[in-house]
Each structure stands twice: as structure tokens, then as C-alpha cells.
Design an enzyme around this catalytic site. Sequence first.
Site, mmCIF file in Angstrom:
data_model
loop_
_atom_site.group_PDB
_atom_site.id
_atom_site.type_symbol
_atom_site.label_atom_id
_atom_site.label_comp_id
_atom_site.label_asym_id
_atom_site.label_seq_id
_atom_site.Cartn_x
_atom_site.Cartn_y
_atom_site.Cartn_z
ATOM 1 N N VAL A 9 22.416 0.120 15.512
ATOM 2 C CA VAL A 9 22.815 0.243 14.116
ATOM 3 C C VAL A 9 22.328 1.560 13.499
ATOM 4 C CG1 VAL A 9 22.819 -0.939 11.905
ATOM 5 C CG2 VAL A 9 22.589 -2.247 13.986
ATOM 6 N N ILE A 10 21.031 1.865 13.685
ATOM 7 C CA ILE A 10 20.474 3.065 13.063
ATOM 8 C C ILE A 10 21.127 4.318 13.634
ATOM 9 C CG2 ILE A 10 18.368 4.482 12.845
ATOM 10 C CD1 ILE A 10 16.763 1.935 12.574
ATOM 11 N N GLY A 61 9.448 -1.738 0.429
ATOM 12 C CA GLY A 61 9.303 -1.685 1.886
ATOM 13 C C GLY A 61 10.147 -0.615 2.550
ATOM 14 N N GLY A 91 2.680 2.663 -2.148
ATOM 15 C CA GLY A 91 2.778 3.448 -3.380
ATOM 16 C C GLY A 91 4.051 3.133 -4.131
ATOM 17 N N ARG A 143 13.076 -1.498 16.785
ATOM 18 C CA ARG A 143 11.862 -1.561 15.966
ATOM 19 C C ARG A 143 10.968 -2.685 16.478
ATOM 20 N NH1 ARG A 143 12.184 1.208 11.173
ATOM 21 N NH2 ARG A 143 10.658 -0.172 10.210
ATOM 22 N N GLY A 184 0.784 -1.229 0.000
ATOM 23 C CA GLY A 184 0.000 0.000 0.000
ATOM 24 C C GLY A 184 0.813 1.275 0.000
ATOM 25 N N HIS A 231 46.869 -10.408 -4.123
ATOM 26 C CA HIS A 231 47.615 -9.311 -3.504
ATOM 27 C C HIS A 231 47.684 -8.143 -4.475
ATOM 28 C CE1 HIS A 231 50.590 -7.230 -1.108
ATOM 29 N NE2 HIS A 231 51.302 -7.046 -2.221
ATOM 30 N N GLY A 287 20.051 5.968 21.517
ATOM 31 C CA GLY A 287 20.310 4.577 21.145
ATOM 32 C C GLY A 287 21.548 4.434 20.284
ATOM 33 N N ALA A 321 16.318 6.095 18.059
ATOM 34 C CA ALA A 321 16.748 4.856 17.394
ATOM 35 C C ALA A 321 16.919 3.771 18.448
ATOM 36 C CB ALA A 321 18.053 5.084 16.635
HETATM 37 P P1 NAI Z 1 18.984 -1.466 18.023
HETATM 38 O O1 NAI Z 1 18.190 -2.489 18.732
HETATM 39 O O2 NAI Z 1 20.078 -1.865 17.102
HETATM 40 O O3 NAI Z 1 19.608 -0.441 19.095
HETATM 41 C C1 NAI Z 1 18.817 0.287 19.991
HETATM 42 C C2 NAI Z 1 19.694 0.843 21.104
HETATM 43 O O4 NAI Z 1 18.924 1.744 21.901
HETATM 44 C C3 NAI Z 1 20.222 -0.222 22.045
HETATM 45 O O5 NAI Z 1 21.606 -0.079 22.147
HETATM 46 C C4 NAI Z 1 19.480 0.062 23.350
HETATM 47 O O6 NAI Z 1 20.241 -0.293 24.485
HETATM 48 C C5 NAI Z 1 19.260 1.576 23.265
HETATM 49 N N1 NAI Z 1 18.155 2.093 24.100
HETATM 50 C C6 NAI Z 1 16.917 1.554 24.267
HETATM 51 N N2 NAI Z 1 16.171 2.335 25.103
HETATM 52 C C7 NAI Z 1 16.942 3.404 25.448
HETATM 53 C C8 NAI Z 1 16.735 4.559 26.279
HETATM 54 N N3 NAI Z 1 15.565 4.799 26.917
HETATM 55 N N4 NAI Z 1 17.745 5.459 26.433
HETATM 56 C C9 NAI Z 1 18.931 5.244 25.806
HETATM 57 N N5 NAI Z 1 19.183 4.169 25.005
HETATM 58 C C10 NAI Z 1 18.196 3.261 24.827
HETATM 59 O O7 NAI Z 1 17.887 -0.584 17.265
HETATM 60 P P2 NAI Z 1 17.961 0.389 16.020
HETATM 61 O O8 NAI Z 1 19.316 0.966 15.844
HETATM 62 O O9 NAI Z 1 16.804 1.306 16.202
HETATM 63 O O10 NAI Z 1 17.700 -0.572 14.786
HETATM 64 C C11 NAI Z 1 16.435 -1.246 14.672
HETATM 65 C C12 NAI Z 1 16.548 -2.489 13.833
HETATM 66 O O11 NAI Z 1 16.826 -2.168 12.491
HETATM 67 C C13 NAI Z 1 17.626 -3.412 14.333
HETATM 68 O O12 NAI Z 1 17.088 -4.700 14.447
HETATM 69 C C14 NAI Z 1 18.677 -3.358 13.268
HETATM 70 O O13 NAI Z 1 19.313 -4.610 13.108
HETATM 71 C C15 NAI Z 1 17.890 -2.971 12.025
HETATM 72 N N6 NAI Z 1 18.751 -2.196 11.129
HETATM 73 C C16 NAI Z 1 19.794 -2.796 10.506
HETATM 74 C C17 NAI Z 1 20.649 -2.094 9.719
HETATM 75 C C18 NAI Z 1 21.812 -2.791 9.103
HETATM 76 O O14 NAI Z 1 21.811 -4.004 9.055
HETATM 77 N N7 NAI Z 1 22.829 -2.081 8.629
HETATM 78 C C19 NAI Z 1 20.489 -0.661 9.488
HETATM 79 C C20 NAI Z 1 19.393 -0.117 10.215
HETATM 80 C C21 NAI Z 1 18.565 -0.873 10.983
#
Ligand code: NAI
Length: 462
Positions: free
Chosen positions: A179-180, A40, A36, A269, A34, A441, A176, A266
Site C-alpha cells: 500500500v505505502i 499518531g 508533541g 510495519r 509524546g 443516476h 515493496g 516500504a
Molecule cells: P505491505 O505489507 O502492504 O507491503 C510490503 C511489500 O513489500 C509486500 O508486497 C512484500 O512482499 C514486499 N517485500 C518485503 N520484503 C521485500 C524485499 N526484501 N524485497 C522486495 N520486496 C519486499 O507494507 P507497507 O506498504 O509498508 O504498509 C505497511 C502497513 O501500513 C500495511 O499494513 C498497510 O495496510 C498500512 N497502510 C495502509 C494504508 C491504507 O490503508 N491506505 C496506507 C499506508 C499504509
Amino acid sequence: MANYDVIIIGGGPGGYVCAIRCAQLGLKTACIEGRGALGGTCLNVGCMPSKALLHASHQLHEAETNFAKMGLKGKSPSVDWKQMLAYKDEVVEGNTKGIEFLFKKNKVDWIQGWGTIPGAGKVKVGDEVHEAKNIIIATGSEPASLPGVEVDENVVVTSTGALELNKIPKKLVVIGAGVIGLELGSVYSRLGAEVTVIEYLDVVTPGMDGEVQKTFQRILKKQGLNFIMGAAVQKTEATKTKAKVTYKLRKDDSEHTIDADTVLVATGRKPYTDGLGLDALGVEMTKRGQINVGADWQTNVPGIYAIGDVIEGPMLAHKAEDEGMAVAEQVAGKHGHVNYGVIPGVIYTAPEVANVGATEEILKEQGHNYKVGKFMFMGNGRAKANFAAEGFVKILADKDTDRILGAHIIGPAAGDLIHEICVAMEFGASAEDLALTCHAHPTYSEAVREAALACGDGPIHS
Ligand code: NAI
């Protein structure tokens, strides 16, 4: 007679890959999306646009820091933010249109709209009900909310808003250090923002190998990112142009505030299953709000399957893609399979960070008899020539059998290098197998070989 053999709900990396594979296997297939555009979160507001901004900002950083050293003199480029966003949007459009083309080529019907499941074998989109022998839910995830933090996608933003900011903030606070947070924090830091990352834990990127976490944080600090560790964010208060973030340090419960032009939330999710009608269908969920599936990705309701971020496991596009291909084979009567022990993870900062398999911490916890082979990029000629000699390759292997158990890389092209170790692990290879493989190399990949050599008689260049 059902209209379709398979209807997939969700056109992200899990859903669209699944749809293509179903069609290739001879199944009459439709994909409902949905948004558009197909692709994703990953293609529209995640992996792809963020990679465009990471690439552009990295080029700027290279121009500012390394060009003069190589005899490339002249004024460093300045940032035209509008053009950078236009470039990012072009990257997104090129990719999403590419999927539309693949759908046409493979005769997958794209049904535009949001789907609900009124009963087994039925998917409703708008007023129309489509019938299918198999329904595959691939609806992905959405940013998790944080109590006390109200997202307006203007001043307090999720990753979606962070890819569309009106201007580059002077002060960015990232909540946070996952990764993000670190990918987008790096982007804005390189573009000139003062970036402060507030993290609840005492380490960045939870779940990663401890040695990598430490090195990664040290490198990011050197690049200019500030960290407030062991701090729980309590609330944000925003006006139209600014925000104040309140956090509590875990060590002494003291409360502090920090001002920002933009706050990026961040903190993870959560699965997105709103409006699918799963409750009424009686689809079993896990305690964490994921759809519960069996080994064949089928839910407790026969004929309804789920893959990707809505089920258990890492929320990664490529994990969803693998499940998409495997479940397509299952519904086509074949034997789809995903090896969850060999799913790489990559963080696309500079240097990149990549991992696969067990961390040293996990092996210790399991009481595993393991050995470590480590090689620093400082000993890699190509990395030195390219000003990219920070970081290392670390291979963990079974002490008795030499079988590779995991690998952790921080350094240039880590996200590509990790895959030779993934292939090796798929084949049950030993570290010696890697070490005995000729590596060209001069390439970064020689660092992988040297780490494998370090599991045996030792590397050459250290
Ligand atoms: P994340 O789960 O990687 O990290 C969230 C961080 O926030 C953790 O370190 C946590 O301890 C911290 N946190 C939680 N509550 C908090 C608070 N109240 N105060 C301070 N810190 C706090 O989540 P993120 O970065 O949002 O990514 C979400 C998902 O998206 C992940 O599963 C990730 O694997 C995926 N992703 C993967 C990417 C990649 O593979 N390159 C790129 C972007 C996202």
C-alpha cells in the site's frame, strides 16, 4: 483511589478515539502521547499527509491529461514543491489541532510524554506516576527494517522521510509493492520522478483479489511506474545524494543493481512496544511480536488492554478506531464488539482500490460455492464523462443464499463506494438486496448496483 478510570497510551486513531469514547461514557480519562501532537502516525506522518500529496499530484495529472479535452486550455500548472509541502503540513496541523479541541470538549486529559507501565494500574510519564483502573495500550507500529538496508531518512527513506523530501527525485526506487509503496510511488511518478518498484512476490498488494491485483498493476504501468517483480532486495549503498540498490531475481538467483536518487523502503510495519515495560510486567506476546489479547482486548495482565497495530489484524487506522470504541465500551461495563469480517481496505491511488470481505482466492481455497457479479466502469456514464472509466466492481456472493461474501472495487471513488457494500454485509444482505435498491443516476454507485445485478439476472449496461 486511582487518579483515572482509564489511561490510554498512544494518541493515534486507536488511542484518541478510545479516549473520547471513554470520556463520553463517563469515565475519567487521560491519553498519553509524546510526539508533541495528537493523531499518531496516521495524522502526522501517514494517512493524512500522504492523502494531501496524492490529492495535489492527482490535480496536476488531471490538468496535464484531461483539461484540454474538456476545453480548459492554457499552460499546465508547474510544481512548487515547497508550497505543496506547506499545504500538506497545514492539512496535518488542522487535523491534529482538531483532536486537541475534541479532547478539551470531552474533558480528556492529554498527558504529554512517553509512558511506561511500572506495574498494573500505574503509568509513569517522566518522573510522575499516574494511577488508573484500566490501562489501554495503543502505541501503534513503526516501519519494519530490512536486512542490508540502512535508513537515513534522507536518501534511503521510510514513508516518514518520503513525506519530507528536499526535492522531487529524478529516480525513485520503491522497495515493496504494498500500500505505502504504490501510494507514494504514484505521488512521485505524477510529480515527474522515474519510479521503479521492486517487489519480492510476483503480484502487487499481497492478499488482495487476484483480478484486482492484475488490473491495478496494468493501470500503474500505463501511468508510468516500472515494476521489477519476483525480486528480493539484498542491500542498499548510499552516499549523501544517491543510492545503489542490489536485488536478486528469484527465478534464476541472478544479482542486479539499480541507481536511485531516493529509495523508499516500504516492506511492512511492525508493532511498536518499545519502552512500555511489557517484559517485566509479563504481558504475553505473539510469535510475531504483537501483544496477545483476548476477545475483550484484555492482555493476560488484568486491567491492561491493547488495541490497533500492536495487536493482531490489519494495520489500519479504522480497525484501530473500531477497537478503540469497542474496548471503551468493555471497560465501561458495556458490550463492545468489532466485526472483523467487515473491515474495508482502501488504497488511495487514482483509480482507488477498495475491498471488503473474502477474495475469490479465499473462497476457492475454502471450497465455497460462490458466484461473481462484475461490472466494468466503462459501462458507467458518470465515470466516462469524468475520464475515470478504468476498473470494475466485483461482488462475490454465496451461490445458494445470494448473501454477499466480499467485494472488490478498482475505479473512481472506490474508497467511498465500498461502504455501501460494508453496510449491506453488516446487515447480512443478499446481492439482490443491493440490486433492488434504487441508485441515483448518474453516479459511480450505479456500478455497484450493476455488479449486484450481475450476481442475478445480469446488469443492464454491459
Ligand atoms: P505491505 O505489507 O502492504 O507491503 C510490503 C511489500 O513489500 C509486500 O508486497 C512484500 O512482499 C514486499 N517485500 C518485503 N520484503 C521485500 C524485499 N526484501 N524485497 C522486495 N520486496 C519486499 O507494507 P507497507 O506498504 O509498508 O504498509 C505497511 C502497513 O501500513 C500495511 O499494513 C498497510 O495496510 C498500512 N497502510 C495502509 C494504508 C491504507 O490503508 N491506505 C496506507 C499506508 C499504509
